[in-house]
Design a protein around this motif. Sequence first.
Motif, PDB file in Angstrom:
ATOM      1  N   THR A   1       0.932  -1.074  -0.215  1.00 50.98           N
ATOM      2  CA  THR A   1       0.233   0.085   0.132  1.00 50.98           C
ATOM      3  C   THR A   1       0.796   1.333   0.035  1.00 50.98           C
ATOM      4  O   THR A   1       2.179   1.009   0.239  1.00 50.98           O
ATOM      5  CB  THR A   1      -0.655   0.207   1.262  1.00 50.98           C
ATOM      6  OG1 THR A   1      -0.188  -0.012   2.254  1.00 50.98           O
ATOM      7  CG2 THR A   1      -1.785  -1.135   1.244  1.00 50.98           C
TER       8      THR A   1
ATOM      9  N   HIS B   1       4.718  -4.691   4.013  1.00 54.19           N
ATOM     10  CA  HIS B   1       3.861  -3.669   4.971  1.00 54.19           C
ATOM     11  C   HIS B   1       4.456  -3.072   6.139  1.00 54.19           C
ATOM     12  O   HIS B   1       5.089  -3.927   6.748  1.00 54.19           O
ATOM     13  CB  HIS B   1       2.488  -4.625   5.298  1.00 54.19           C
ATOM     14  CG  HIS B   1       1.482  -3.725   5.837  1.00 54.19           C
ATOM     15  ND1 HIS B   1       0.716  -2.761   5.128  1.00 54.19           N
ATOM     16  CD2 HIS B   1       0.693  -3.558   6.896  1.00 54.19           C
ATOM     17  CE1 HIS B   1      -0.277  -2.284   5.848  1.00 54.19           C
ATOM     18  NE2 HIS B   1      -0.194  -2.850   6.971  1.00 54.19           N
TER      19      HIS B   1
ATOM     20  N   LEU C   1      -9.376 -13.074   6.986  1.00 55.72           N
ATOM     21  CA  LEU C   1      -9.966 -11.786   6.861  1.00 55.72           C
ATOM     22  C   LEU C   1     -11.155 -11.763   6.960  1.00 55.72           C
ATOM     23  O   LEU C   1     -11.970 -12.329   6.368  1.00 55.72           O
ATOM     24  CB  LEU C   1      -9.675 -11.074   5.164  1.00 55.72           C
ATOM     25  CG  LEU C   1      -9.984  -9.625   4.991  1.00 55.72           C
ATOM     26  CD1 LEU C   1      -9.264  -8.890   6.181  1.00 55.72           C
ATOM     27  CD2 LEU C   1      -9.740  -9.334   3.597  1.00 55.72           C
TER      28      LEU C   1
ATOM     29  N   THR D   1     -15.002 -10.481   6.604  1.00 57.48           N
ATOM     30  CA  THR D   1     -15.676  -9.826   5.520  1.00 57.48           C
ATOM     31  C   THR D   1     -17.132  -9.867   6.210  1.00 57.48           C
ATOM     32  O   THR D   1     -17.691 -10.169   7.086  1.00 57.48           O
ATOM     33  CB  THR D   1     -15.854 -10.639   4.367  1.00 57.48           C
ATOM     34  OG1 THR D   1     -16.473 -11.978   4.367  1.00 57.48           O
ATOM     35  CG2 THR D   1     -14.460 -11.114   3.987  1.00 57.48           C
TER      36      THR D   1
ATOM     37  N   SER E   1      -4.665  -8.646  -0.271  1.00 57.91           N
ATOM     38  CA  SER E   1      -5.435  -8.236   0.666  1.00 57.91           C
ATOM     39  C   SER E   1      -5.577  -8.968   1.968  1.00 57.91           C
ATOM     40  O   SER E   1      -5.632  -8.354   3.012  1.00 57.91           O
ATOM     41  CB  SER E   1      -6.955  -8.253  -0.248  1.00 57.91           C
ATOM     42  OG  SER E   1      -7.094  -7.286  -1.021  1.00 57.91           O
TER      43      SER E   1
ATOM     44  N   VAL F   1      -2.136  -8.326   4.000  1.00 62.23           N
ATOM     45  CA  VAL F   1      -1.971  -7.219   4.443  1.00 62.23           C
ATOM     46  C   VAL F   1      -2.976  -6.758   5.691  1.00 62.23           C
ATOM     47  O   VAL F   1      -2.777  -6.140   6.545  1.00 62.23           O
ATOM     48  CB  VAL F   1      -1.786  -6.159   3.049  1.00 62.23           C
ATOM     49  CG1 VAL F   1      -2.015  -4.679   4.036  1.00 62.23           C
ATOM     50  CG2 VAL F   1      -0.820  -6.143   2.411  1.00 62.23           C
ATOM     51  N   GLN F   2      -4.118  -7.351   5.441  1.00 65.63           N
ATOM     52  CA  GLN F   2      -5.314  -6.825   6.132  1.00 65.63           C
ATOM     53  C   GLN F   2      -5.798  -7.952   7.019  1.00 65.63           C
ATOM     54  O   GLN F   2      -6.722  -7.858   8.145  1.00 65.63           O
ATOM     55  CB  GLN F   2      -6.562  -6.328   5.390  1.00 65.63           C
ATOM     56  CG  GLN F   2      -6.214  -5.240   4.548  1.00 65.63           C
ATOM     57  CD  GLN F   2      -7.555  -4.935   3.684  1.00 65.63           C
ATOM     58  OE1 GLN F   2      -8.477  -4.349   3.980  1.00 65.63           O
ATOM     59  NE2 GLN F   2      -7.451  -4.957   2.438  1.00 65.63           N
ATOM     60  N   GLY F   3      -5.233  -9.148   6.898  1.00 65.46           N
ATOM     61  CA  GLY F   3      -5.977 -10.421   7.845  1.00 65.46           C
ATOM     62  C   GLY F   3      -5.089 -10.414   9.188  1.00 65.46           C
ATOM     63  O   GLY F   3      -4.079  -9.810   9.236  1.00 65.46           O
ATOM     64  N   GLU F   4      -5.562 -11.483   9.587  1.00 67.31           N
ATOM     65  CA  GLU F   4      -4.902 -11.851  10.941  1.00 67.31           C
ATOM     66  C   GLU F   4      -4.653 -13.260  10.993  1.00 67.31           C
ATOM     67  O   GLU F   4      -4.950 -14.126  10.215  1.00 67.31           O
ATOM     68  CB  GLU F   4      -6.203 -11.760  12.234  1.00 67.31           C
ATOM     69  CG  GLU F   4      -7.352 -12.685  12.005  1.00 67.31           C
ATOM     70  CD  GLU F   4      -8.425 -12.309  13.013  1.00 67.31           C
ATOM     71  OE1 GLU F   4      -8.400 -13.238  13.901  1.00 67.31           O
ATOM     72  OE2 GLU F   4      -8.920 -10.978  13.115  1.00 67.31           O
TER      73      GLU F   4
END
Length: 279
Positions: free
Chosen positions: A33, A200, A236, A238, A271, A274-277
Amino acid sequence: MIKIDNIKKKYPEFELDLDMEIGDNTITAILGTNGAGKTTLFKSILGLIHVDQGSIAIDGTPVDSLPPSFKEKIGVVFPDSIVNEYLPIKDVQKIMKASYPHFDQARFEKLIDQFHLPKKSKIRSFSTGEKAKFKLICALTHEADLLILDEPTSGLDVIVREEILDMLRGFMKEEGHSIVISSHISSDLEHLCDDFYIIHDGTIRMHETMDRMDNYGVLKAGSLDEIDKSYALKALKTPYGWSVLTDQKQYYIDNFPHLVIEPASMDDVFSIVVQGESL
Protein backbone atom coordinates in the motif's frame (compact mmCIF):
# COMPACT_ATOMS: atom_id res chain seq x y z
CA MET A 1 21.23 -9.44 -9.53
CA ILE A 2 20.38 -7.63 -6.26
CA LYS A 3 21.15 -8.85 -2.75
CA ILE A 4 19.65 -6.90 0.13
CA ASP A 5 21.14 -8.11 3.39
CA ASN A 6 19.28 -7.16 6.56
CA ILE A 7 18.93 -3.45 5.82
CA LYS A 8 17.35 -1.01 8.23
CA LYS A 9 16.41 2.59 7.62
CA LYS A 10 14.77 4.52 10.44
CA TYR A 11 12.61 7.61 10.21
CA PRO A 12 10.68 9.24 13.07
CA GLU A 13 7.42 7.43 12.18
CA PHE A 14 8.62 4.62 9.91
CA GLU A 15 11.30 1.94 9.76
CA LEU A 16 12.35 -0.18 6.79
CA ASP A 17 13.63 -3.61 7.84
CA LEU A 18 14.20 -5.96 4.89
CA ASP A 19 16.20 -8.93 3.68
CA MET A 20 15.69 -10.14 0.09
CA GLU A 21 17.28 -11.36 -3.11
CA ILE A 22 16.23 -10.44 -6.64
CA GLY A 23 17.35 -12.80 -9.39
CA ASP A 24 18.73 -12.40 -12.89
CA ASN A 25 16.40 -12.58 -15.90
CA THR A 26 13.32 -12.10 -13.74
CA ILE A 27 10.54 -9.62 -13.14
CA THR A 28 10.12 -9.14 -9.41
CA ALA A 29 7.11 -7.24 -8.11
CA ILE A 30 7.18 -5.30 -4.85
CA LEU A 31 3.58 -5.00 -3.68
CA GLY A 32 2.45 -2.71 -0.91
CA THR A 33 0.00 0.00 0.00
CA ASN A 34 1.03 3.64 -0.16
CA GLY A 35 3.54 4.25 2.61
CA ALA A 36 4.54 0.59 2.90
CA GLY A 37 8.19 1.35 2.12
CA LYS A 38 8.44 0.67 -1.63
CA THR A 39 10.03 4.00 -2.57
CA THR A 40 12.40 3.91 0.40
CA LEU A 41 13.51 0.45 -0.71
CA PHE A 42 14.16 1.60 -4.28
CA LYS A 43 16.06 4.69 -3.19
CA SER A 44 18.19 2.47 -0.97
CA ILE A 45 18.94 0.11 -3.88
CA LEU A 46 20.00 3.06 -6.02
CA GLY A 47 22.16 4.57 -3.29
CA LEU A 48 20.05 7.71 -3.18
CA ILE A 49 19.68 7.28 0.58
CA HIS A 50 22.04 5.57 3.00
CA VAL A 51 20.74 2.73 5.14
CA ASP A 52 21.44 2.67 8.88
CA GLN A 53 22.33 -1.02 8.90
CA GLY A 54 22.96 -3.87 6.48
CA SER A 55 24.18 -3.86 2.90
CA ILE A 56 22.94 -3.82 -0.68
CA ALA A 57 24.89 -5.17 -3.65
CA ILE A 58 24.11 -5.35 -7.37
CA ASP A 59 25.95 -8.15 -9.19
CA GLY A 60 28.16 -8.49 -6.14
CA THR A 61 29.20 -4.82 -6.05
CA PRO A 62 28.06 -2.65 -3.10
CA VAL A 63 25.77 0.11 -4.35
CA ASP A 64 28.06 2.75 -2.82
CA SER A 65 30.89 1.48 -5.05
CA LEU A 66 29.08 1.13 -8.38
CA PRO A 67 31.08 2.78 -11.17
CA PRO A 68 29.34 5.22 -13.54
CA SER A 69 29.54 2.67 -16.37
CA PHE A 70 27.44 0.27 -14.27
CA LYS A 71 24.93 2.91 -13.24
CA GLU A 72 24.34 3.68 -16.92
CA LYS A 73 22.97 0.14 -17.25
CA ILE A 74 20.15 0.85 -14.79
CA GLY A 75 16.93 2.42 -16.03
CA VAL A 76 14.84 4.15 -13.38
CA VAL A 77 11.30 5.49 -13.21
CA PHE A 78 9.93 7.23 -10.13
CA PRO A 79 6.47 8.86 -9.94
CA ASP A 80 8.01 12.33 -9.72
CA SER A 81 11.08 11.72 -11.88
CA ILE A 82 11.16 13.55 -15.18
CA VAL A 83 13.44 16.06 -16.83
CA ASN A 84 12.56 19.76 -17.00
CA GLU A 85 8.88 19.80 -17.92
CA TYR A 86 9.34 23.01 -19.89
CA LEU A 87 11.40 21.14 -22.51
CA PRO A 88 10.01 19.47 -25.63
CA ILE A 89 10.98 15.90 -26.57
CA LYS A 90 13.71 16.97 -29.01
CA ASP A 91 15.59 18.77 -26.23
CA VAL A 92 15.27 15.81 -23.86
CA GLN A 93 16.64 13.66 -26.67
CA LYS A 94 19.74 15.86 -26.80
CA ILE A 95 20.20 15.53 -23.04
CA MET A 96 19.87 11.73 -23.24
CA LYS A 97 22.42 11.58 -26.05
CA ALA A 98 24.89 13.69 -24.07
CA SER A 99 24.33 11.76 -20.83
CA TYR A 100 24.42 8.15 -22.00
CA PRO A 101 27.20 6.81 -24.27
CA HIS A 102 24.91 3.97 -25.39
CA PHE A 103 21.78 6.04 -25.99
CA ASP A 104 19.80 4.43 -28.82
CA GLN A 105 18.48 7.43 -30.71
CA ALA A 106 16.75 5.37 -33.41
CA ARG A 107 14.85 3.31 -30.87
CA PHE A 108 13.95 6.42 -28.90
CA GLU A 109 12.43 8.04 -31.98
CA LYS A 110 10.67 4.81 -32.98
CA LEU A 111 8.99 4.50 -29.57
CA ILE A 112 7.99 8.18 -29.55
CA ASP A 113 6.26 7.63 -32.90
CA GLN A 114 4.79 4.28 -31.86
CA PHE A 115 3.05 5.81 -28.86
CA HIS A 116 2.08 9.00 -30.71
CA LEU A 117 3.71 11.37 -28.23
CA PRO A 118 3.56 15.06 -29.19
CA LYS A 119 7.07 15.91 -30.35
CA LYS A 120 6.75 19.68 -30.34
CA SER A 121 4.78 20.16 -27.12
CA LYS A 122 6.46 20.81 -23.81
CA ILE A 123 6.34 17.84 -21.45
CA ARG A 124 4.31 19.81 -18.91
CA SER A 125 1.38 19.76 -21.38
CA PHE A 126 1.43 15.94 -21.68
CA SER A 127 -1.41 13.91 -20.22
CA THR A 128 -0.66 11.63 -17.26
CA GLY A 129 -0.50 8.64 -19.59
CA GLU A 130 1.81 10.41 -22.04
CA LYS A 131 4.19 11.36 -19.25
CA ALA A 132 4.23 7.78 -17.96
CA LYS A 133 5.06 6.39 -21.40
CA PHE A 134 7.71 9.03 -22.01
CA LYS A 135 9.47 8.30 -18.70
CA LEU A 136 9.58 4.61 -19.55
CA ILE A 137 10.86 5.30 -23.07
CA CYS A 138 13.75 7.26 -21.54
CA ALA A 139 14.54 4.34 -19.22
CA LEU A 140 14.42 1.82 -22.07
CA THR A 141 16.67 3.53 -24.59
CA HIS A 142 20.13 3.65 -23.04
CA GLU A 143 20.83 -0.09 -23.09
CA ALA A 144 19.82 -0.73 -19.49
CA ASP A 145 20.02 -4.30 -18.19
CA LEU A 146 18.05 -3.56 -15.03
CA LEU A 147 14.88 -1.51 -14.71
CA ILE A 148 13.75 -0.18 -11.34
CA LEU A 149 10.21 1.10 -11.68
CA ASP A 150 8.32 2.68 -8.81
CA GLU A 151 4.55 2.70 -9.43
CA PRO A 152 4.86 3.20 -13.22
CA THR A 153 1.15 2.45 -13.79
CA SER A 154 -0.29 4.48 -10.91
CA GLY A 155 -3.18 6.76 -11.87
CA LEU A 156 -3.39 5.45 -15.44
CA ASP A 157 -6.40 4.03 -17.25
CA VAL A 158 -6.55 0.36 -18.19
CA ILE A 159 -5.48 0.88 -21.82
CA VAL A 160 -2.38 2.92 -20.95
CA ARG A 161 -1.44 0.50 -18.18
CA GLU A 162 -1.54 -2.39 -20.64
CA GLU A 163 0.58 -0.45 -23.15
CA ILE A 164 3.23 0.07 -20.48
CA LEU A 165 3.15 -3.58 -19.46
CA ASP A 166 3.62 -4.55 -23.12
CA MET A 167 6.71 -2.34 -23.27
CA LEU A 168 8.10 -4.21 -20.27
CA ARG A 169 7.37 -7.59 -21.85
CA GLY A 170 9.31 -6.46 -24.90
CA PHE A 171 12.26 -5.43 -22.73
CA MET A 172 12.39 -8.90 -21.15
CA LYS A 173 12.72 -10.67 -24.50
CA GLU A 174 16.45 -9.95 -24.39
CA GLU A 175 18.63 -12.23 -22.26
CA GLY A 176 20.23 -10.64 -19.21
CA HIS A 177 17.44 -8.20 -18.46
CA SER A 178 15.69 -7.87 -15.11
CA ILE A 179 12.92 -5.68 -13.76
CA VAL A 180 12.00 -4.71 -10.23
CA ILE A 181 8.61 -3.04 -10.25
CA SER A 182 6.45 -1.76 -7.42
CA SER A 183 2.72 -1.24 -7.37
CA HIS A 184 -0.26 -1.09 -5.08
CA ILE A 185 -2.39 -2.43 -7.98
CA SER A 186 -1.51 -6.10 -7.62
CA SER A 187 -3.72 -7.26 -10.51
CA ASP A 188 -1.55 -5.28 -12.96
CA LEU A 189 1.41 -7.54 -12.26
CA GLU A 190 -0.33 -10.91 -11.96
CA HIS A 191 0.53 -11.97 -15.52
CA LEU A 192 3.82 -10.08 -15.71
CA CYS A 193 6.07 -10.98 -12.79
CA ASP A 194 8.00 -14.15 -11.97
CA ASP A 195 7.89 -13.63 -8.23
CA PHE A 196 6.63 -11.04 -5.78
CA TYR A 197 7.22 -9.63 -2.34
CA ILE A 198 4.46 -8.13 -0.25
CA ILE A 199 5.75 -5.47 2.13
CA HIS A 200 3.77 -3.66 4.78
CA ASP A 201 4.90 -1.18 7.40
CA GLY A 202 8.48 -1.58 6.15
CA THR A 203 8.73 -5.37 6.53
CA ILE A 204 8.27 -8.36 4.23
CA ARG A 205 4.99 -10.13 4.88
CA MET A 206 5.26 -12.64 2.03
CA HIS A 207 7.52 -13.80 -0.79
CA GLU A 208 6.22 -16.17 -3.43
CA THR A 209 6.82 -17.26 -7.03
CA MET A 210 4.06 -17.09 -9.61
CA ASP A 211 4.66 -20.78 -10.39
CA ARG A 212 3.15 -21.64 -7.00
CA MET A 213 0.09 -19.41 -7.25
CA ASP A 214 -2.06 -22.32 -8.45
CA ASN A 215 -1.61 -23.84 -4.98
CA TYR A 216 -3.30 -20.87 -3.32
CA GLY A 217 -6.98 -20.74 -2.55
CA VAL A 218 -9.48 -18.79 -0.49
CA LEU A 219 -11.69 -20.73 1.90
CA LYS A 220 -15.09 -19.18 2.58
CA ALA A 221 -16.69 -19.81 5.95
CA GLY A 222 -19.20 -18.24 8.29
CA SER A 223 -17.00 -19.03 11.28
CA LEU A 224 -13.33 -19.85 11.75
CA ASP A 225 -14.42 -22.91 13.72
CA GLU A 226 -15.43 -24.47 10.40
CA ILE A 227 -11.85 -24.37 9.11
CA ASP A 228 -9.10 -26.93 9.64
CA LYS A 229 -6.23 -24.55 10.34
CA SER A 230 -3.44 -26.98 9.34
CA TYR A 231 -2.64 -25.04 6.16
CA ALA A 232 -4.48 -21.80 6.82
CA LEU A 233 -2.19 -18.78 6.51
CA LYS A 234 -4.30 -15.75 7.32
CA ALA A 235 -7.97 -14.88 7.70
CA LEU A 236 -9.85 -11.73 6.75
CA LYS A 237 -13.23 -10.84 8.24
CA THR A 238 -15.80 -9.84 5.63
CA PRO A 239 -19.45 -8.76 5.87
CA TYR A 240 -20.41 -12.34 4.96
CA GLY A 241 -18.06 -14.29 7.19
CA TRP A 242 -14.39 -15.12 6.75
CA SER A 243 -11.98 -15.43 3.83
CA VAL A 244 -9.08 -17.70 4.72
CA LEU A 245 -5.93 -17.90 2.61
CA THR A 246 -4.19 -21.24 2.10
CA ASP A 247 -1.25 -22.35 -0.03
CA GLN A 248 -2.53 -25.95 0.05
CA LYS A 249 -5.81 -25.57 -1.83
CA GLN A 250 -5.91 -29.20 -2.95
CA TYR A 251 -5.76 -30.46 0.64
CA TYR A 252 -9.03 -28.68 1.41
CA ILE A 253 -10.64 -29.73 -1.86
CA ASP A 254 -9.83 -33.38 -1.14
CA ASN A 255 -10.78 -33.44 2.54
CA PHE A 256 -13.49 -30.81 3.01
CA PRO A 257 -15.95 -31.04 0.10
CA HIS A 258 -18.52 -29.00 2.03
CA LEU A 259 -16.30 -25.90 2.02
CA VAL A 260 -16.53 -23.17 -0.60
CA ILE A 261 -13.01 -22.94 -2.02
CA GLU A 262 -12.08 -20.36 -4.64
CA PRO A 263 -8.83 -19.90 -6.58
CA ALA A 264 -6.79 -17.07 -5.09
CA SER A 265 -6.00 -14.12 -7.31
CA MET A 266 -3.05 -11.88 -6.52
CA ASP A 267 -5.56 -9.29 -5.28
CA ASP A 268 -6.93 -11.89 -2.85
CA VAL A 269 -3.47 -12.80 -1.61
CA PHE A 270 -2.45 -9.16 -1.25
CA SER A 271 -5.61 -8.15 0.63
CA ILE A 272 -5.63 -11.05 3.05
CA VAL A 273 -1.88 -10.92 3.78
CA VAL A 274 -1.96 -7.17 4.44
CA GLN A 275 -5.31 -6.83 6.21
CA GLY A 276 -5.88 -10.30 7.64
CA GLU A 277 -5.05 -11.84 10.97
CA SER A 278 -2.80 -14.83 11.64
CA LEU A 279 -4.37 -18.10 12.74
